[in-house]
Design a protein around this motif. Structure first.
Motif, PDB file in Angstrom:
ATOM      1  N   ASP A  58     -21.946  -7.582   7.169  1.00 45.31           N
ATOM      2  CA  ASP A  58     -20.752  -7.269   6.383  1.00 45.31           C
ATOM      3  C   ASP A  58     -19.690  -8.327   6.638  1.00 45.31           C
ATOM      4  OD1 ASP A  58     -21.847  -4.870   5.358  1.00 45.31           O
ATOM      5  OD2 ASP A  58     -21.328  -3.834   7.208  1.00 45.31           O
ATOM      6  N   PHE A 150     -14.561   4.457   1.541  1.00 41.33           N
ATOM      7  CA  PHE A 150     -14.829   3.117   1.037  1.00 41.33           C
ATOM      8  C   PHE A 150     -14.011   2.813  -0.219  1.00 41.33           C
ATOM      9  CE2 PHE A 150     -18.422   3.899   3.782  1.00 41.33           C
ATOM     10  CZ  PHE A 150     -18.412   2.737   4.543  1.00 41.33           C
ATOM     11  N   SER A 151     -13.716   3.820  -1.017  1.00 38.11           N
ATOM     12  CA  SER A 151     -12.825   3.611  -2.155  1.00 38.11           C
ATOM     13  C   SER A 151     -11.372   3.534  -1.699  1.00 38.11           C
ATOM     14  CB  SER A 151     -12.997   4.730  -3.186  1.00 38.11           C
ATOM     15  OG  SER A 151     -14.239   4.612  -3.828  1.00 38.11           O
ATOM     16  N   TYR A 154     -11.523   0.046   0.983  1.00 42.29           N
ATOM     17  CA  TYR A 154     -12.176  -1.196   0.590  1.00 42.29           C
ATOM     18  C   TYR A 154     -12.291  -1.369  -0.917  1.00 42.29           C
ATOM     19  CZ  TYR A 154     -13.149  -0.999   5.520  1.00 42.29           C
ATOM     20  OH  TYR A 154     -12.997  -0.885   6.876  1.00 42.29           O
ATOM     21  N   ARG A 156     -13.758   0.165  -3.257  1.00 42.38           N
ATOM     22  CA  ARG A 156     -15.009   0.415  -3.961  1.00 42.38           C
ATOM     23  C   ARG A 156     -14.665   1.212  -5.214  1.00 42.38           C
ATOM     24  NH1 ARG A 156     -20.333   3.754  -1.905  1.00 42.38           N
ATOM     25  NH2 ARG A 156     -21.697   2.962  -3.524  1.00 42.38           N
ATOM     26  N   THR A 161     -18.064   6.030  -6.397  1.00 45.01           N
ATOM     27  CA  THR A 161     -17.886   7.052  -5.359  1.00 45.01           C
ATOM     28  C   THR A 161     -18.020   8.449  -5.956  1.00 45.01           C
ATOM     29  OG1 THR A 161     -16.514   5.597  -4.014  1.00 45.01           O
ATOM     30  CG2 THR A 161     -16.268   7.970  -3.647  1.00 45.01           C
TER      31      THR A 161
END
Length: 186
Positions: A58, A150-151, A154, A156, A161
């Motif tokens: 990553d 993650f949304s 980061y 996303r 999601t």
């Protein structure tokens, strides 16, 4: 209290059901087709990155060296100029065998935790709907709750999601159904 050994059958059968249904959702429907966009000039971007020989893992760029670096004019300018990315480099020759085995084991682990928590709260002979509700909630948390971060952090896609959360709900309902059906009798 219901022991975990009494729940081995619903743990394993629910994992098999989740594995089969998730395979159908991902391979036989267009539901996840739009999760990842194609990079413009994909060949050019790949050719430009190849000389860096990035190891699988990553990455973030730009990535500050410290909290103080985040406030430096150089870092702020890099971020402003972009592109700003969080990305994963995967091995070039990755097959599907290992991820599928890990996905199945993950589904077994979700079943173990759902069974353990529910087994501590509910005795043998508990009615189907109570077992279903309890296991379904725990399994939903296991399959879906961590996806949202993650949304949040980061960026996303929220649509991706959301779709993965719906998948998690389906998997939780399957898990709950097997546990409710196979819950030990009193």
């Amino acid at each position: 209290m219901t022991s975990l050994t009494m729940l081995l059958l619903p743990i394993l059968l629910s994992a098999v059901a989740v594995f089969v249904v998730s395979s159908i959702v991902h391979m036989a429907t267009p539901w996840h087709k739009s999760d990842y966009r194609k990079v413009p000039n994909e060949n050019g971007v790949m050719d430009a990155l190849r000389p860096f020989a990035l190891a699988p893992g990553d990455y973030m760029m730009p990535r500050p060296a410290s909290m103080a670096d985040m406030k430096s004019p150089e870092f702020l300018e890099k971020r402003k100029r972009g592109p700003v990315m969080v990305f994963t480099v995967m091995p070039g020759e990755a097959g599907m065998g290992k991820p599928l085995v890990l996905w199945f084991l993950y589904s077994v682990v979700i079943g173990i935790f759902a069974g353990y928590i529910t087994g501590r709260a509910l005795p043998p002979g508990t009615p189907y709907i109570q077992v279903f509700r309890f296991v379904g909630t725990v399994a939903f948390l296991g399959y879906s709750a961590a996806l949202w971060q993650f949304s949040i952090w980061y960026h996303r896609s929220w649509l991706t999601t959301f779709k993965a959360t719906v998948d998690g709900l389906i998997y939780a309902l399957l898990t709950a159904g097997f546990f409710g059906w196979l819950w030990p009798k009193g």
